[in-house]
Design an enzyme around this catalytic site. Sequence first.
Site, short mmCIF file in Angstrom:
data_model
loop_
_atom_site.label_atom_id
_atom_site.label_comp_id
_atom_site.label_asym_id
_atom_site.label_seq_id
_atom_site.Cartn_x
_atom_site.Cartn_y
_atom_site.Cartn_z
N ASP A 66 -24.10 62.38 20.59
CA ASP A 66 -22.73 63.20 19.79
C ASP A 66 -22.94 62.81 18.03
OD1 ASP A 66 -21.53 65.43 19.50
OD2 ASP A 66 -19.85 64.67 20.60
N ARG B 66 -17.01 58.37 3.04
CA ARG B 66 -16.49 60.49 3.00
C ARG B 66 -15.74 59.95 1.50
NH1 ARG B 66 -14.95 63.23 7.72
NH2 ARG B 66 -14.71 65.76 6.67
N ARG C 9 -24.43 72.40 15.32
CA ARG C 9 -24.41 73.47 15.23
C ARG C 9 -25.08 74.24 17.00
NH1 ARG C 9 -21.61 78.02 11.73
NH2 ARG C 9 -20.38 78.10 13.73
N ASN D 7 -18.70 68.58 26.96
CA ASN D 7 -19.75 69.54 26.71
C ASN D 7 -21.33 68.34 26.33
OD1 ASN D 7 -18.45 67.54 24.08
ND2 ASN D 7 -19.13 69.06 22.61
#
Length: 906
Positions: free
Chosen positions: A113, A333, A523, A552
């Site tokens: 994940d 980032r 997604r 999830n």
Amino acid sequence: IFAFLALMCLILAIGNGIWEYDKGYYFQVYLPWAEGVNSASYSGFLMFWSYVIILNTVVPISLYVSVEIIRLGNSFYIDWDRKMYYPLNDTPAQARTTTLNEELGQIKYVFSDKTGTLTQNIMCFNKCSINGKSYGDVYDTSGQRIEINEPYFCRTQKVDFSYNQLANPKFAFYDHSLVEAVKLSDVPTHRFFRLLSLCHTVMPEEKKEGEDCRSHITFLLACQVTVYQVQSPDEGALVTAARNFGFVFQARTPETITVVEMGETKIYKLLAILDFNNVRKRMSVIVRSPEGDLTLYCKGADTILYELLHSSCNSLKEETTEHLNGFAGEGLRTLVVAYKNLDEDYFRDWIRCHHEASTALEGREDKLSELYEDIEKDLIVGISQNLGQALGEAARIFGTAKMGHFPSFSFPETAMNIGYSCNLLNDDMEDVFVIEGSTSDDVLNELRNARKKMKPDSFLDSDEINIQFEKSSKKSKIMPDEQANGVYGLVITGHSLAYALEGNLELELVRTACMCKVVICCRVTPLQKAQVVELVKKYKKAVTLAIGDGANDVSMIKTAHIGVGISGQEGMQAVLSSDFSFAQFRYLQRLLLVHGRWSYIRMCKFLKYFFYKNFAFTLVHFWYGFFSGFSAQTVYDEWFITLYNLVYTSLPVLGTGLFDQDVDDRWSMLFPQLYVPGQQNLYFNKMVFVKCMLQGIYSSLILFFIPYGAMYNTMRSDGKAIADYQSFTMMAQTCLLIVVSVQIGLDNSYWTVVNQFFIWGSLSVYFAITFTMYSDGMYLIFTASFPFVGTARNTLSQPNVWLAIFLSITLCVLPVVGFRFLKAQLKPTPSDKVLLKIKEAKKRPPPPSPKRRLRRTSTRRSGYAFSHQHGFGALIMSGRNMRPKSPFAATGTFSPNSDKHKHKGL
């Protein structure tokens, strides 16, 4: 194993039938037939089952017990590993099962994940470039750039923000030059932090001390706790950084923003918010300062803002680009901020058009977008920044260890950017394919085109392969590994993945995906995560691992061979469903490369040695059958047979299974190539088992015929005969035990006090028990149980017996040593080459400890800015989310992270 034993028993049974038919009649006095046996064939039938009982010691009960003990011990090593302990929340690593330790050393595909797992979703202000000068890097006295995550460095070099009473004490920064620039009132630096304190959609909320503020960014202000509710972690990091450097965002209304600048409170008039969206990839605010200056502040992706800059910024743009490339190379980032001073007349016309566009009934978004584009031109840049931490070391190590990686992300562009930041993707790749077809045919064509580019010389039609698989047996569905002509990556959207997981396309997907080094799914639903894992398990003969931290991820964790749960910020569902758990994704590297690899090697060595020693022990009975009329008589004393696996050889092999290691944990982490043999199952497979069996057969030949020849017609030094069954038994079992003890010594790569004690202690126990059981006293007390009276002292006192024992050891061990030496010299495996490098490195004097330099991984910069959803500028400007000041009015909260905006009231 059982087929081989059955064959041995059948040969001996047939031999017994032939012998009884041809010679047995002459030995009826010594070997009478049992009651009820009236034929040689029936005698052979009974001997078959007798030898089944004798030869079943090849797989004793102690094998299963020893395996469980080794697994339990290796599980405790994981629980006790301090390097996998996370002190911030007092969370140690935990092995929640004891049956999968060795499979940790065979992982070929990792499914991960993203949020909370591969990335922690925690952002911090790290470095910046202001007006062409880079801040955030720290150098030592020799001018070498060093990392800032070394514990000693962090304690001694952290910037002291005590001069700012409103600073967050948890904020860490290490470049003192930036603080000095702020204190010296450097204009570009002040403009930089002023922009960070104004250009955002953060909502402040006051809370009383003692309330639960753990999920927000908090700081003390005038004896009250102010909570920053942020749309994304990026915005929270930027506002927090500005606050610590003296530009404190304090409050906002629909018309104003209150900022405390270097101790002075200033109220800026908020005139407009130009919202962020995934197309614009930037946001802007237009404010009027207390001095009356009208300014537009903008922040966003560097690839977007660079197109909006004024031509006068070209030289500064080149310097800033170089800094951005360096930031991105460290896995950070990045985004760019810029500003523009506005003309009053121009802005008056623009705000009128903006009002008309925002109230239009048709084409509102398009009209607003055109206005935003018009005013966000000719910006002035000179300030760029980056956030986050480098997360790519574990991913880089997995790539070196040849593990496939299947992380899941949110958006395709986000997927690619984080893939580059985490070293999953890099500039050395030939290509990164993006699968985003909207129909089955589109997805099929994109997958085929990708596979054709990776391996054009062997392109086959997918439908033909599917037909072949449907007609073949279930076992033949395992697909062979295909090698691409380079290193590739694959990004696939959840919508396209839904088509690819259909029956007609799943084979094309798994073939294309498994040829890539990295596959990124964005997604995707929890069910799709589990389906991807199941697809790889279905068509690939490989061990899979899934890691996640939320509910999830539970289906994916349960579907994989091994599930790893991270005890993060999303509850304990993933941990409760997992086989192993810890607090940080980076611990997965140590779990696999150290504990998994060690467990696999230890179990393989244990099994190889265990089968060898039991083949050598058991098959001596087979050779003895040819000299005993195939009468199922045992070679050894019955007490030796009982204690062989239980006492004499149990502890040395357990010591190997619990303590052995070819290299220590440091070298295991430095050379992830050592993990590859486990993925290919090279250390224990059918071929290795056959070699163990052949070695055991050879050793049993030596262990029978050398003692037999040494005892044949032999006389003692005093002239008495020694060629009897008891003396032969004593010599054979002594040779056996010493040979297998020497063999376990050769198999050990890592000697400890425990190993030494187990091996020498087992030999000592053998001789102590043997001399005790074969003593006169034991015979007098238990005459029927210990008939070998005096055998030990009479046999082992003869020099020729020890010479025969030495000859047996030499003949059993010398071929093994010679074979291993020649194999390592003439045909070394990649693992042998790495081990040789490590041995040579150990011999050399250790070099001076080098300064840790920053890692350059990729020059690709992040293409997204600070959010992944539409901004809340319109909501803020409307004031509907603001807390009413009247004590009798409704009290409301605003949570920008929720999917729907719900306003609570009385």
